[in-house]
Structure formats: structure tokens, C-alpha cells
Design an enzyme around this catalytic site. Sequence first.
Site, PDB file in Angstrom:
ATOM      1  N   TYR A   1      21.695  12.108  -2.541  1.00  0.00           N
ATOM      2  CA  TYR A   1      21.581  10.658  -2.386  1.00  0.00           C
ATOM      3  C   TYR A   1      20.273  10.365  -1.680  1.00  0.00           C
ATOM      4  O   TYR A   1      19.975  10.961  -0.641  1.00  0.00           O
ATOM      5  CB  TYR A   1      22.764  10.142  -1.562  1.00  0.00           C
ATOM      6  CG  TYR A   1      22.759   8.653  -1.294  1.00  0.00           C
ATOM      7  CD1 TYR A   1      23.020   7.740  -2.311  1.00  0.00           C
ATOM      8  CD2 TYR A   1      22.520   8.163  -0.009  1.00  0.00           C
ATOM      9  CE1 TYR A   1      23.027   6.368  -2.055  1.00  0.00           C
ATOM     10  CE2 TYR A   1      22.532   6.802   0.255  1.00  0.00           C
ATOM     11  CZ  TYR A   1      22.786   5.911  -0.773  1.00  0.00           C
ATOM     12  OH  TYR A   1      22.798   4.557  -0.516  1.00  0.00           O
TER      13      TYR A   1
ATOM     14  N   ASP B   1      13.746  14.900   0.943  1.00  0.00           N
ATOM     15  CA  ASP B   1      14.391  13.781   1.623  1.00  0.00           C
ATOM     16  C   ASP B   1      15.067  14.341   2.873  1.00  0.00           C
ATOM     17  O   ASP B   1      16.139  14.953   2.803  1.00  0.00           O
ATOM     18  CB  ASP B   1      15.413  13.133   0.685  1.00  0.00           C
ATOM     19  CG  ASP B   1      16.115  11.953   1.335  1.00  0.00           C
ATOM     20  OD1 ASP B   1      16.074  11.850   2.578  1.00  0.00           O
ATOM     21  OD2 ASP B   1      16.714  11.155   0.607  1.00  0.00           O
TER      22      ASP B   1
ATOM     23  N   LYS C   1      16.945   7.652  10.114  1.00  0.00           N
ATOM     24  CA  LYS C   1      18.009   7.997  11.059  1.00  0.00           C
ATOM     25  C   LYS C   1      17.467   8.372  12.446  1.00  0.00           C
ATOM     26  O   LYS C   1      17.150   7.500  13.226  1.00  0.00           O
ATOM     27  CB  LYS C   1      18.898   9.081  10.459  1.00  0.00           C
ATOM     28  CG  LYS C   1      19.592   8.592   9.149  1.00  0.00           C
ATOM     29  CD  LYS C   1      20.724   9.463   8.737  1.00  0.00           C
ATOM     30  CE  LYS C   1      21.215   9.173   7.323  1.00  0.00           C
ATOM     31  NZ  LYS C   1      22.223   8.150   7.200  1.00  0.00           N
TER      32      LYS C   1
HETATM   33  N1  HOZ Z   1      23.171   8.263   3.925  1.00  0.00           N
HETATM   34  C1  HOZ Z   1      24.283   7.722   4.631  1.00  0.00           C
HETATM   35  C2  HOZ Z   1      25.435   8.675   4.630  1.00  0.00           C
HETATM   36  N2  HOZ Z   1      25.709   9.339   3.454  1.00  0.00           N
HETATM   37  C3  HOZ Z   1      24.614   6.384   4.167  1.00  0.00           C
HETATM   38  C4  HOZ Z   1      25.635   5.720   4.976  1.00  0.00           C
HETATM   39  C5  HOZ Z   1      26.109   4.543   4.242  1.00  0.00           C
HETATM   40  O1  HOZ Z   1      26.036   4.542   3.003  1.00  0.00           O
HETATM   41  O2  HOZ Z   1      26.553   3.623   4.897  1.00  0.00           O
END
Ligand code: HOZ
Length: 441
Positions: free
Chosen positions: A153, A248, A276
Site C-alpha cells: 500500500y 516506500d 509517520k
Molecule cells: N498506512 C496506514 C496503515 N496501514 C494507513 C492507516 C489508515 O489507512 O488509516
Amino acid sequence: MSHESSSAPRSTAHSRAAYVKASRVMPGGVSSPVRAFKGVGGTPLFIKEARGCTITDIDGNEYIDYVGSYGPLIVGHANDIVVAAITKALGKGATFGASTEAEIRLAEIITGAIPSVEMVRFVNSGTEAAMSAIRLARAATGRDLIIKCNGCYHGHSDGLLVNAGSGALTLGTPSSPGVPRSIAAGTVSVQYNNLDDARAAFEKYPGQIACFCVEPIAGNMGLVVPSSGYLPGLRALCDAHGALLLFDEVMTGFRVAWGGAQVLYDIRPDITCLGKIIGGGMPVGAYGGSRKLMEMISPAGPVYQAGTLSGNPVAMAAGIATLELLWEGDCYEKLESLSARLADGLTAAAERASVPLAVNRVGAMVCPFFTKEAGGTVTNFADATACDTARYAKFFHAMLDNGIFLPPSQFEAWFVSTAHDEEAIDATIAAVEKSLQHVTA
Ligand code: HOZ
């Protein structure tokens, strides 16, 4: 503080009422899908406050927290030093639409920690960082296609929301309506941890791949560790095919090591995305690379990218304070030892309960997968999605009843912070012992 837990069902009446109200004015009652508990059922908690490793909902229930806001809070909630830095910066003005010295300081810390990053551009989120980094890769190579891995992601921009992990996976919608077919067609997806698949993609589109975009440690399909040789293999494939390697590290940056996964594994990507931790809990993102590449970004170069709140002074102050705390002392040793204690405790508890569980971990990222069979491993998206999500859901709710707040999805990592301690970890394992009794029922 004491972390004794009781498994008596907790009243969440106020959270349930808030969710009803929220659902009237916000889609799904939340500002980000994974928070809605769709992956585990039930009603999401609404949070009143948090401190250290403890989070408190609006009904007054306290939990030991492993969500950690999905990664930024490596020094825990409301750390005094971070709060003081935020307060001081805020007192001088929330945003100026002009440069500050804090941006230079944070950029210097990042470039000092990550050898592949000579220059950095600050943005407001990981999504923005990845989206902008892809534009840079396309501009630098003059190519349109990108490769990404199934289950990874990189935020929710159109071209990256193809076979995506995190909330998109939790909700069973790996892609999304509204992503134009023409844009999705620019993304080639391959299996994570599979060099043959990567090689085949490069060979199928010779001279057309701008970059291979990857989470060096996949953290959005649960936590999946790169197999030995995978990241060096990607580096070699990118070099052989004239493509850029994009890491990433929004989740792994400064979490798995000072710098991030690329420092841990000694690999130099061409472009790195961060977020983050470098914002210390405030909204932030960044992308960086060599001076030559980054000087293609506007106004130094022609690749346009901008943002009113980019390099926000309050976010910079929170990031600097967090990174300075991490730099001092033995933070990474402490994180390693606490996280190993947690992972070992999970494994031992599952063995005692005869529940198949594969616990993946790198540094202070931990993920127990409820595999279908004993001895199962999770090394890619197919393994992750084959896990027993119904069992995770039961476990999640039993853990909540026992005072532990976990990510409400099998496909998110657990985050340990320096505010956790052995007592908190042992209380968590005691809760695991009790909760595993419920998953077999
Ligand atoms: N990358 C974050 C955790 N997988 C995203 C958190 C979210 O989508 O709120």
C-alpha cells in the site's frame, strides 16, 4: 504504571452512541476506513486521550495500545518532550506559507541518516509522498509504467490503488471504483517476495518501466518480511532495465532502524518515501533521493509539486523532537528487546493453546497471522489473505475485553514504542493467553 487487566466486558456505550452520530455526518462514521472495525466487526472505539503506551476511550476504558496511530508514535503517546516542542512551535504560529529553519533541521537529520537521500521534499502525507515520487520517477526516466506489489500500500492515489493492501485489503476492495482504467493500466502488479515475477514484468514491458515501487518490509498486508536476496535482486533488476527503485519507507523509516529498512538491509534505492515517524504524530510526508534526481523538482527543476502546508513548522518540530529522542540512548535496543519479548510470548502462548499462529517481526513491527495450519508461514500476499480473518476478529475482541487495543484488521502491523515496558508486554501476553481460549470456541 500497572497494566493489570480484567476480562470483564467493558461498557462502550459512549463509543457506540458517538458512532451513530458520526455515521450521520461522516462516511462510515470515520475519517479513514480501517478505523471502522469492518475487518473485525463491532463498533469502533472513540478515543478520549492517550499517554505513553496507554489509550483511553470515551467510556473511560484504558487499553495498552499497539495501534500507535499506525506507526508514527515510536516514543509513545503525548511524550513530554514532543508535546513541549509542538506547543513551543504552535505558540510561534501554526503555518506561514514561507520557509522555516525547522525544515532545514529535519531535512539534515534525514539526509544524515539515510545515505541514498541527499535532498528531501516535505509534503503532508505518505499518499502525497508516493504520488509525487512516482511523478519524479516518470519524469526522470521518460517512461510511464510502474510496478507495484500485490498487497503493498502506497497511499490512495489513483495509480497506486491497484491490488492495494491496508484498508483497501481489509474491506475486500483491492482497487476502487473511481480509478480510471487508463490510470490503473499504468500500474503493473506483481507478487511481493517473488523475483521471477518481477523479472517477468520487466521483460514483458521492455524499456517502459519507470520504477519498481515497493515497501521494503511489507507492512500493509500484515507484516511480511523480505526474503533474503529479494531487495538486492530488485536493485539489480532495476539497474539492468534502467528503472528506478522506489522504497516506500513511510512505515519502516526510522522504525526498524535509525534511517529505516534500507539501512538495516544495506540497499540503496533511488527514491525514498517517508512519513509517520518523521512527523512525530503530526501530518507529514517526504520523498527524497540523490541531489541530481531531486533537483528535477520544482522550483529547482520542471517537475511540479507543491503544498500550502508542506513543511509545516508544528509538524517539523514534532518530527525533530521525535528523531532526537530516537537518536539518543538505546532506543532501538529497547524496541528490539521488547518486541522480541512480545513476539516470543505470542508464539509460546499459541503453542500452548494449540492455535496455529505465524508471528512475523522486524524490529518494533510485529504481526501474528492466524494461519490455517500449524507451521504455516506468511511470505506474500497470497499467504496473508489465506489466513483466518474470522479467528483474528475473535481474538481482537477478546483482547479488547482484556485491555489491549490492537489494529482492527489481520492486515495491519502492531507497533511497539519506547513507552512500552516489560510489564506492559507481560500484561499483553497474559491477555493473549486468555484471548486465545476464545478463538478456538
Ligand atoms: N498506512 C496506514 C496503515 N496501514 C494507513 C492507516 C489508515 O489507512 O488509516
